[in-house]
Write a protein that holds these residues in place. Structure first.
Motif, PDB file in Angstrom:
ATOM      1  N   ALA A   1     -13.534 -35.701 -20.454  1.00  0.00           N
ATOM      2  CA  ALA A   1     -12.771 -34.479 -20.696  1.00  0.00           C
ATOM      3  C   ALA A   1     -12.383 -33.786 -19.405  1.00  0.00           C
ATOM      4  O   ALA A   1     -11.374 -33.080 -19.352  1.00  0.00           O
ATOM      5  N   ASN A   2     -13.177 -33.971 -18.345  1.00  0.00           N
ATOM      6  CA  ASN A   2     -12.901 -33.333 -17.062  1.00  0.00           C
ATOM      7  C   ASN A   2     -12.150 -34.244 -16.108  1.00  0.00           C
ATOM      8  O   ASN A   2     -11.870 -33.850 -14.981  1.00  0.00           O
ATOM      9  N   ASN A   3     -11.835 -35.473 -16.525  1.00  0.00           N
ATOM     10  CA  ASN A   3     -11.178 -36.427 -15.657  1.00  0.00           C
ATOM     11  C   ASN A   3      -9.680 -36.376 -15.896  1.00  0.00           C
ATOM     12  O   ASN A   3      -9.197 -36.692 -16.978  1.00  0.00           O
ATOM     13  N   VAL A   4      -8.931 -35.964 -14.884  1.00  0.00           N
ATOM     14  CA  VAL A   4      -7.487 -35.782 -15.032  1.00  0.00           C
ATOM     15  C   VAL A   4      -6.787 -37.116 -15.263  1.00  0.00           C
ATOM     16  O   VAL A   4      -5.802 -37.185 -16.011  1.00  0.00           O
ATOM     17  N   ASP A   5      -7.302 -38.186 -14.642  1.00  0.00           N
ATOM     18  CA  ASP A   5      -6.677 -39.496 -14.823  1.00  0.00           C
ATOM     19  C   ASP A   5      -6.756 -39.958 -16.274  1.00  0.00           C
ATOM     20  O   ASP A   5      -5.787 -40.494 -16.820  1.00  0.00           O
ATOM     21  N   TRP A   6      -7.919 -39.764 -16.869  1.00  0.00           N
ATOM     22  CA  TRP A   6      -8.080 -40.157 -18.276  1.00  0.00           C
ATOM     23  C   TRP A   6      -7.207 -39.283 -19.176  1.00  0.00           C
ATOM     24  O   TRP A   6      -6.558 -39.781 -20.101  1.00  0.00           O
ATOM     25  N   LEU A   7      -7.166 -37.972 -18.908  1.00  0.00           N
ATOM     26  CA  LEU A   7      -6.321 -37.075 -19.691  1.00  0.00           C
ATOM     27  C   LEU A   7      -4.843 -37.409 -19.510  1.00  0.00           C
ATOM     28  O   LEU A   7      -4.041 -37.235 -20.437  1.00  0.00           O
ATOM     29  N   TRP A   8      -4.482 -37.877 -18.326  1.00  0.00           N
ATOM     30  CA  TRP A   8      -3.095 -38.247 -18.057  1.00  0.00           C
ATOM     31  C   TRP A   8      -2.660 -39.414 -18.940  1.00  0.00           C
ATOM     32  O   TRP A   8      -1.586 -39.381 -19.565  1.00  0.00           O
TER      33      TRP A   8
ATOM     34  N   SER B   1       1.543 -36.459 -30.431  1.00  0.00           N
ATOM     35  CA  SER B   1       0.372 -35.584 -30.388  1.00  0.00           C
ATOM     36  C   SER B   1       0.535 -34.587 -29.243  1.00  0.00           C
ATOM     37  O   SER B   1       0.293 -34.916 -28.072  1.00  0.00           O
ATOM     38  N   ALA B   2       0.952 -33.376 -29.582  1.00  0.00           N
ATOM     39  CA  ALA B   2       1.123 -32.345 -28.548  1.00  0.00           C
ATOM     40  C   ALA B   2      -0.210 -31.884 -27.981  1.00  0.00           C
ATOM     41  O   ALA B   2      -0.277 -31.400 -26.845  1.00  0.00           O
ATOM     42  N   HIS B   3      -1.296 -32.050 -28.743  1.00  0.00           N
ATOM     43  CA  HIS B   3      -2.617 -31.591 -28.285  1.00  0.00           C
ATOM     44  C   HIS B   3      -3.048 -32.336 -27.029  1.00  0.00           C
ATOM     45  O   HIS B   3      -3.623 -31.738 -26.109  1.00  0.00           O
ATOM     46  N   SER B   4      -2.782 -33.642 -26.944  1.00  0.00           N
ATOM     47  CA  SER B   4      -3.165 -34.412 -25.769  1.00  0.00           C
ATOM     48  C   SER B   4      -2.416 -33.933 -24.538  1.00  0.00           C
ATOM     49  O   SER B   4      -2.986 -33.855 -23.437  1.00  0.00           O
ATOM     50  N   VAL B   5      -1.139 -33.607 -24.709  1.00  0.00           N
ATOM     51  CA  VAL B   5      -0.354 -33.107 -23.584  1.00  0.00           C
ATOM     52  C   VAL B   5      -0.877 -31.748 -23.129  1.00  0.00           C
ATOM     53  O   VAL B   5      -0.990 -31.473 -21.927  1.00  0.00           O
ATOM     54  N   GLU B   6      -1.208 -30.874 -24.086  1.00  0.00           N
ATOM     55  CA  GLU B   6      -1.721 -29.547 -23.741  1.00  0.00           C
ATOM     56  C   GLU B   6      -3.058 -29.643 -23.029  1.00  0.00           C
ATOM     57  O   GLU B   6      -3.351 -28.858 -22.117  1.00  0.00           O
ATOM     58  N   GLN B   7      -3.913 -30.601 -23.433  1.00  0.00           N
ATOM     59  CA  GLN B   7      -5.190 -30.795 -22.737  1.00  0.00           C
ATOM     60  C   GLN B   7      -4.966 -31.207 -21.292  1.00  0.00           C
ATOM     61  O   GLN B   7      -5.655 -30.726 -20.380  1.00  0.00           O
TER      62      GLN B   7
ATOM     63  N   ALA C   1      -3.684 -28.191 -19.410  1.00  0.00           N
ATOM     64  CA  ALA C   1      -4.747 -27.196 -19.249  1.00  0.00           C
ATOM     65  C   ALA C   1      -5.724 -27.573 -18.152  1.00  0.00           C
ATOM     66  O   ALA C   1      -6.372 -26.704 -17.557  1.00  0.00           O
ATOM     67  N   ALA C   2      -5.845 -28.877 -17.867  1.00  0.00           N
ATOM     68  CA  ALA C   2      -6.722 -29.343 -16.788  1.00  0.00           C
ATOM     69  C   ALA C   2      -5.997 -29.363 -15.445  1.00  0.00           C
ATOM     70  O   ALA C   2      -6.431 -30.061 -14.524  1.00  0.00           O
ATOM     71  N   ASP C   3      -4.902 -28.588 -15.337  1.00  0.00           N
ATOM     72  CA  ASP C   3      -4.093 -28.514 -14.117  1.00  0.00           C
ATOM     73  C   ASP C   3      -3.477 -29.855 -13.761  1.00  0.00           C
ATOM     74  O   ASP C   3      -3.301 -30.189 -12.572  1.00  0.00           O
ATOM     75  N   GLY C   4      -3.152 -30.638 -14.786  1.00  0.00           N
ATOM     76  CA  GLY C   4      -2.460 -31.895 -14.548  1.00  0.00           C
ATOM     77  C   GLY C   4      -1.024 -31.657 -14.119  1.00  0.00           C
ATOM     78  O   GLY C   4      -0.372 -30.702 -14.562  1.00  0.00           O
ATOM     79  N   ASP C   5      -0.521 -32.527 -13.263  1.00  0.00           N
ATOM     80  CA  ASP C   5       0.843 -32.392 -12.747  1.00  0.00           C
ATOM     81  C   ASP C   5       1.833 -32.898 -13.788  1.00  0.00           C
ATOM     82  O   ASP C   5       1.822 -34.095 -14.126  1.00  0.00           O
ATOM     83  N   PRO C   6       2.706 -32.028 -14.330  1.00  0.00           N
ATOM     84  CA  PRO C   6       3.678 -32.506 -15.327  1.00  0.00           C
ATOM     85  C   PRO C   6       4.718 -33.439 -14.728  1.00  0.00           C
ATOM     86  O   PRO C   6       5.416 -34.132 -15.457  1.00  0.00           O
ATOM     87  N   ALA C   7       4.818 -33.484 -13.389  1.00  0.00           N
ATOM     88  CA  ALA C   7       5.783 -34.367 -12.732  1.00  0.00           C
ATOM     89  C   ALA C   7       5.175 -35.716 -12.354  1.00  0.00           C
ATOM     90  O   ALA C   7       5.828 -36.527 -11.701  1.00  0.00           O
ATOM     91  N   ARG C   8       3.952 -35.980 -12.749  1.00  0.00           N
ATOM     92  CA  ARG C   8       3.307 -37.240 -12.396  1.00  0.00           C
ATOM     93  C   ARG C   8       4.024 -38.411 -13.061  1.00  0.00           C
ATOM     94  O   ARG C   8       4.440 -38.331 -14.213  1.00  0.00           O
TER      95      ARG C   8
END
Length: 639
Positions: free
Chosen positions: A191-198, A209-215, A218-225
């Protein structure tokens, strides 16, 4: 003699039970489910059965399927790795392909156990590999089993380090052999790993699933990745993912409009830094205002059963802001405004504040308030423009959905006529089934919080609020790279055409639209002007002037008019809007500012006091006297 032998054997069996029940010092946590309450008859039977084999007691032990540790017969789980005892007391490695069993050893050191289990996990995730493949590692991309010394996969060339384990933070222990506490730790790391959330966000866009994108956001993931070649191989969907694609590309490709709006609003954002709206400073008063707004919603009966709010309220920024020091004013506006939206609306082809006469002479400069980007930006922006708070309880959204459902006949008639006219301009004639399907999609989106809203919803909300809505918006939506994504047709004038004019207010609310995101546009409330316009105006009337035309003098588009009304669009606007022409010749709408509601006044007072206290700390030990704080009045809460 026989009694001494039996007592000695009993001691050995009891010591075996204690050894099986004791947790290993090298293994974390866990306990062995072994009962030590053995009856005398059971002890006698165990003693008798152990007598013939006192010299070869290892034959009575069972070998663990995972780590091969020899456990005592009464142990239901392996003392070393806590794996369950097999149903058949046989070495499973002897049953596979006729291969010889792995050497049976007693492992005592924790490092040896970890190495043994790691080799078993790499060769076979289920721990059931033959001896010939026990030391091989499985490729994370193509699953080919490679020799231990191979640094790259012999089949596909992938690195020996499994991306799924190291990049995504998965445990070294097999999922089937993980204890509950270890499983919880693994889930927390994921849950705290940005790579996995990405990667989960990429799958979420494809699956809707919009929830996965919001997670991920919310973890400060880069939307431009952008997706790398290895990540594309790991996702293993060649038809869905391409190297270099971002979440925006995926949302466009799979037509996820709600997710696209969320991404674009996050990319445009409100600028860097902390955001502090008045509702954040005084949350109790903001809650009371929302409760009051919800209590004002009524249901009109008759031929047009639409929801409506039984009062007219307009939010504006207090003029006392200008009494603060310049540095504090800059901090206030930085925390209050959406600077990116403000910049977009004022530069290139300016959409707001383009008239020197309106902005400076008439003191009607518009400010774009920062707005949430949770997918409900349209009702949030209207709630801010009217009451100064976000629509967190979805009161406006619920009224919108109920109105489109109950007054479907009236709204659909206007909407389908407008859609047919728009299609005719493109030399296209939509079928009734197409229009019905699109209508069903729009009405469903209105009832789903977080879903993207469209022009129809702005038109319907103008009826809920019983007043015109002006939208100053961009004509084209661009990506974060400046690439055009499509046309935006939100800009224009939305009139409550299905009500009687006498039932509505002629003072419009004002919104800005940039990159799939709505913002409330408000002004300061120090306006008290003498006669400036060509039409009659009361002396000392407090109002804001909003242009009804663009910078080229062309009337803004008026949405959802009939063919007859389009002949005299300006006349229709003047019927529904309090309009006037300035001395400079600009057609404007007058937004009248009445007395501020008590709860709203208290909200702004507490918000200003926050910055006044900060200004006191900057000025020194002898600050000017503050105005009285009205928030302590117990009679201001509205139920």
């Amino acid at each position: 003699m026989s009694e001494e032998i039996q007592q000695d054997a009993s001691k050995k069996v009891a010591s075996g039970i204690e050894e099986a029940a004791a947790p290993d010092a090298d293994c974390e946590g866990g306990h062995v489910d072994v009962s030590t309450n053995v009856s005398q008859s059971q002890l006698t039977q165990m003693t008798a059965s152990s007598l013939p084999a006192t010299e070869n007691s290892n034959n009575a032990k069972w070998s663990c399927e995972v780590c091969t540790y020899e456990n005592y017969p009464l142990s239901r789980k392996c003392t070393m790795c806590r794996s369950a005892k097999p149903l058949l007391n046989e070495d499973i490695f002897k049953l596979q392909d006729g291969a010889s069993a792995l050497p049976v050893q007693e492992v005592c050191a924790g490092a040896d156990v970890a190495d043994r289990m790691k080799s078993l996990r790499i060769s076979s995730p289920q721990g059931q590999a033959s001896a010939s493949s026990a030391n091989k590692w499985s490729c994370s991309v193509c699953t080919y089993e490679n020799w231990p010394k191979a640094l790259k996969c012999a089949m596909c060339g992938a690195s020996a380090a499994p991306l799924a384990d190291h990049a995504l933070g998965i445990n070294e222990i097999c999922p089937g052999q993980t204890q509950p506490s270890e499983e919880a730790r693994r889930c927390k790391r994921r849950a705290n790993n940005v790579d996995w959330l990405w990667l989960q966000a990429c799958l979420g866009v494809v699956e809707g699933s919009a929830h996965s994108v919001e997670q991920y956001l919310a973890a400060d993931g880069d939307p431009a990745r952008a997706l790398s070649a290895r990540e594309v191989a790991l996702l293993d969907r060649a038809s869905a993912f391409d190297c270099g694609h971002t979440l925006v590309h995926l949302a466009i490709r799979f037509q996820r409009q709600d997710i696209l709006s969320t991404l674009l609003s996050r990319i445009s954002g409100g600028g860097p830094g902390l955001k502090r709206s008045p509702s954040y400073v005084a949350p109790d008063l903001a809650t009371a205002i929302r409760r009051h707004m919800a209590s004002c919603i009524r249901h009109k009966k008759g031929n047009f059963p639409c929801r409506y709010i039984n009062e007219f309220c307009t939010f504006s920024l207090p003029a006392e802001i200008e009494e603060l020091p310049a540095a504090i004013q800059e901090q206030l506006f930085s925390e209050l405004l959406d600077r990116d939206a403000q910049h977009t609306l004022e530069t290139d082809l300016p959409l707001i504040n383009w008239s020197h006469e309106i902005t400076l002479t008439l003191g009607s400069r518009l400010y774009a308030l920062w707005n949430r980007s949770a997918g409900d930006c349209l009702p949030d922006a209207l709630s801010q423009a009217a009451y100064g708070v976000f629509d967190r309880n979805n009161a406006l959204r619920a009224a919108l959905a109920a109105s489109l459902h109950d007054a479907q006949r009236s709204f659909y008639e206007r909407w389908q006529a407008w859609e047919r006219w728009q299609a005719a301009l493109l030399q296209y004639a939509p079928e009734e089934t197409q229009l019905r399907a699109e209508w069903a999609r729009l009405t469903a989106a209105a009832a789903r919080p977080g879903a993207a809203l469209h022009q129809l919803h702005v038109f319907a909300l103008a009826h809920v609020l019983r007043r015109p809505i002006l939208v100053y918006g961009v004509d084209r939506v661009d990506s974060f790279r400046g690439e055009p994504l499509g046309f935006a047709r939100f800009q224009g004038i939305y009139l409550p055409l299905l009500w009687e004019p006498s039932f509505c207010s002629k003072s419009p609310l004002c919104l800005g639209y940039t990159r799939g995101h709505f913002s409330a546009l408000v002004s300061l409330d120090y306006h008290r002007h003498t006669y400036i316009c060509r039409e009659q105006q009361e002396e000392n009337e407090e109002c804001i002037f909003l242009p009804l035309s663009d910078s080229d003098g062309k009337l803004l588009p008026v949405h959802f008019l009939t063919c007859e009304e389009m002949v005299d669009a300006e006349g229709v606007v003047r019927r529904w809007v309090s309009a006037c022409v300035t001395r400079g010749g600009v057609l404007t709408a007058r937004l009248q500012l009445g007395p501020r509601p008590l709860l709203q006044a208290q909200l702004l007072e507490e918000w200003l006091n926050h910055y006044r206290r900060h200004a006191q700390q900057v000025r020194g030990p002898h600050p000017p006297r503050l105005r009285a704080d009205l928030s302590s009045d117990p009679d201001t809460d509205i139920d």
